[in-house]
Design a protein around this motif. Structure first.
Motif, PDB file in Angstrom:
ATOM      1  N   LEU A   3       0.974  -1.290   0.211  1.00  0.00           N
ATOM      2  CA  LEU A   3      -0.053  -0.271   0.064  1.00  0.00           C
ATOM      3  C   LEU A   3       1.031   1.614  -0.243  1.00  0.00           C
ATOM      4  CD1 LEU A   3      -2.426  -0.568   2.794  1.00  0.00           C
ATOM      5  CD2 LEU A   3      -2.749  -0.478  -0.043  1.00  0.00           C
ATOM      6  N   GLU A   6      -2.419   4.092   3.972  1.00  0.00           N
ATOM      7  CA  GLU A   6      -3.131   4.105   4.822  1.00  0.00           C
ATOM      8  C   GLU A   6      -4.307   4.845   5.619  1.00  0.00           C
ATOM      9  OE1 GLU A   6      -1.975   0.599   6.655  1.00  0.00           O
ATOM     10  OE2 GLU A   6      -3.700   0.135   7.095  1.00  0.00           O
ATOM     11  N   ARG A   8      -6.172   5.107   9.073  1.00  0.00           N
ATOM     12  CA  ARG A   8      -6.697   3.133  10.132  1.00  0.00           C
ATOM     13  C   ARG A   8      -7.673   4.126  10.537  1.00  0.00           C
ATOM     14  NH1 ARG A   8      -2.406  -0.410  11.674  1.00  0.00           N
ATOM     15  NH2 ARG A   8      -1.761  -1.008   9.761  1.00  0.00           N
ATOM     16  N   SER A  24     -11.557   4.029   6.932  1.00  0.00           N
ATOM     17  CA  SER A  24     -10.535   3.169   7.019  1.00  0.00           C
ATOM     18  C   SER A  24     -10.041   1.878   5.289  1.00  0.00           C
ATOM     19  CB  SER A  24     -10.791   2.303   7.540  1.00  0.00           C
ATOM     20  OG  SER A  24     -10.435   2.942   9.515  1.00  0.00           O
ATOM     21  N   GLY A  26      -6.603   1.785   2.285  1.00  0.00           N
ATOM     22  CA  GLY A  26      -5.415   1.044   1.192  1.00  0.00           C
ATOM     23  C   GLY A  26      -5.843   1.926  -0.241  1.00  0.00           C
ATOM     24  N   GLU A  28      -3.303   1.077  -3.159  1.00  0.00           N
ATOM     25  CA  GLU A  28      -2.470   0.276  -3.720  1.00  0.00           C
ATOM     26  C   GLU A  28      -1.405   1.238  -4.269  1.00  0.00           C
ATOM     27  OE1 GLU A  28      -1.858  -2.797  -3.864  1.00  0.00           O
ATOM     28  OE2 GLU A  28      -3.630  -3.784  -2.543  1.00  0.00           O
ATOM     29  N   GLU A  29       0.015   0.315  -4.281  1.00  0.00           N
ATOM     30  CA  GLU A  29       1.508   1.284  -5.109  1.00  0.00           C
ATOM     31  C   GLU A  29       1.244   1.316  -6.330  1.00  0.00           C
ATOM     32  OE1 GLU A  29       5.275   0.562  -3.673  1.00  0.00           O
ATOM     33  OE2 GLU A  29       4.305  -0.799  -2.108  1.00  0.00           O
TER      34      GLU A  29
END
Ligand SMILES: Nc1ncnc2c1ncn2[C@@H]1O[C@H](COP(=O)(O)OP(=O)(O)OP(=O)(O)O)[C@@H](O)[C@H]1O
Ligand SMILES: [Mg+2]
Length: 252
Positions: A3, A6, A8, A24, A26, A28-29
């Motif tokens: 990720l 992110e 939370r 919350s 993420g 993705e790269e």
């Protein structure tokens, strides 16, 4: 792949107003991820929390696995997370090249003491110029390098904004409405450039955008929010056919 970003359990209230209420997710790269939601749903606030402009009331923000919660914006910028603003922050009287060079100069990461030594100052200047020309090629504005920013079209100004974010060698860029007010042809152009920047340089883009008709054709992931809460996440076709998302837009 991991990720890039992110968040939370992020909360950010303005008085009684729950702008971000326990979110919350993420990013993705090396993805193009869009954050969608009706006006006032908290998108810009969320980007301000991620970029360090606002401290969250609770929750955590991670960048490439590192906890960056509460770090000031320039520290986050130095780590490789850059952003553009909903209202462009360009200097219209400066040239295209100068706008990029100023972006780099404003980087508070530069060593002030070193800049007092002339030789090193010239060397620094040369490096910045070289990087600026690289960035101009990346965003397709090379032919405009010596023009004042005032002569750029709306779409070209957006590209220059993206260029300013790229001056830092960022690997992740937060974009607040990169195609708002841009004609459809240029808007498609901008998204095609983002895809190329991702493919050629491995840059992650986390994008706020209302022009879903155009944007959704290019993005990998969608994060949908409404009234400060996460509605759902997933692929564009899944999210846009989700009844809860449709209702949020209808004011449900
Ligand atoms: N600094 C602030 N102080 C008080 N309230 C704020 C502040 N910033 C945002 N808000 C409020 O928080 C809520 C979320 O605003 P935000 O700008 O994050 O929405 P948005 O999803 O980006 O909207 P838009 O799509 O119109 O840009 C709104 O009700 C807004 O009025
Ligand atoms: Mg906004």
């Amino acid at each position: 792949m991991g990720l890039a970003i992110e968040v939370r359990n992020i909360r950010k209230f303005f008085g009684n107003l729950r702008a971000i209420d326990d979110i919350s997710f993420g990013v993705e790269e090396k993805s193009l991820t869009i954050l969608m939601g009706p006006n006032g749903s908290g998108k810009t606030t969320l980007i301000n929390v991620i970029g360090g402009l606002y401290k969250p009331d609770s929750g955590k923000v991670f960048f490439l696995g590192k906890d960056i919660t509460g770090l000031p914006p320039h520290e986050i910028y130095k780590l490789g997370l850059a952003r553009t603003f909903q209202i462009p922050a360009l200097f219209l009287q400066l040239t295209v090249l100068e706008n990029l060079m100023v972006a780099s100069k404003n980087n508070p990461g530069e060593h002030f003491a070193r800049s007092l030594i002339k030789a090193s100052w010239i060397e620094e200047e040369e490096k910045i110029t070289e990087r600026a020309f690289e960035v101009l090629a990346m965003v397709g504005l090379l032919h405009m390098w010596d023009k004042p920013a005032t002569v750029l079209s709306g779409g070209q100004l957006k590209l220059l904004e993206i260029g300013r974010a790229l001056m830092s060698d960022a690997n992740t860029i937060l974009l607040d409405e990169p195609i708002s007010g841009v004609n459809p042809t240029l808007a498609h152009d901008i998204f095609e450039k983002l895809v190329k920047l991702r493919d050629n340089f491995g840059i992650t883009f986390f994008i706020i955008e209302h022009r879903l008709d155009i944007a959704l054709g290019y993005v990998d992931e969608v994060i949908a929010m409404a009234y400060g809460k996460l509605v759902t996440t997933g692929k564009p076709e899944t999210v846009t056919s989700d009844q809860r998302v449709i209702e949020a837009y209808l004011g449900g």
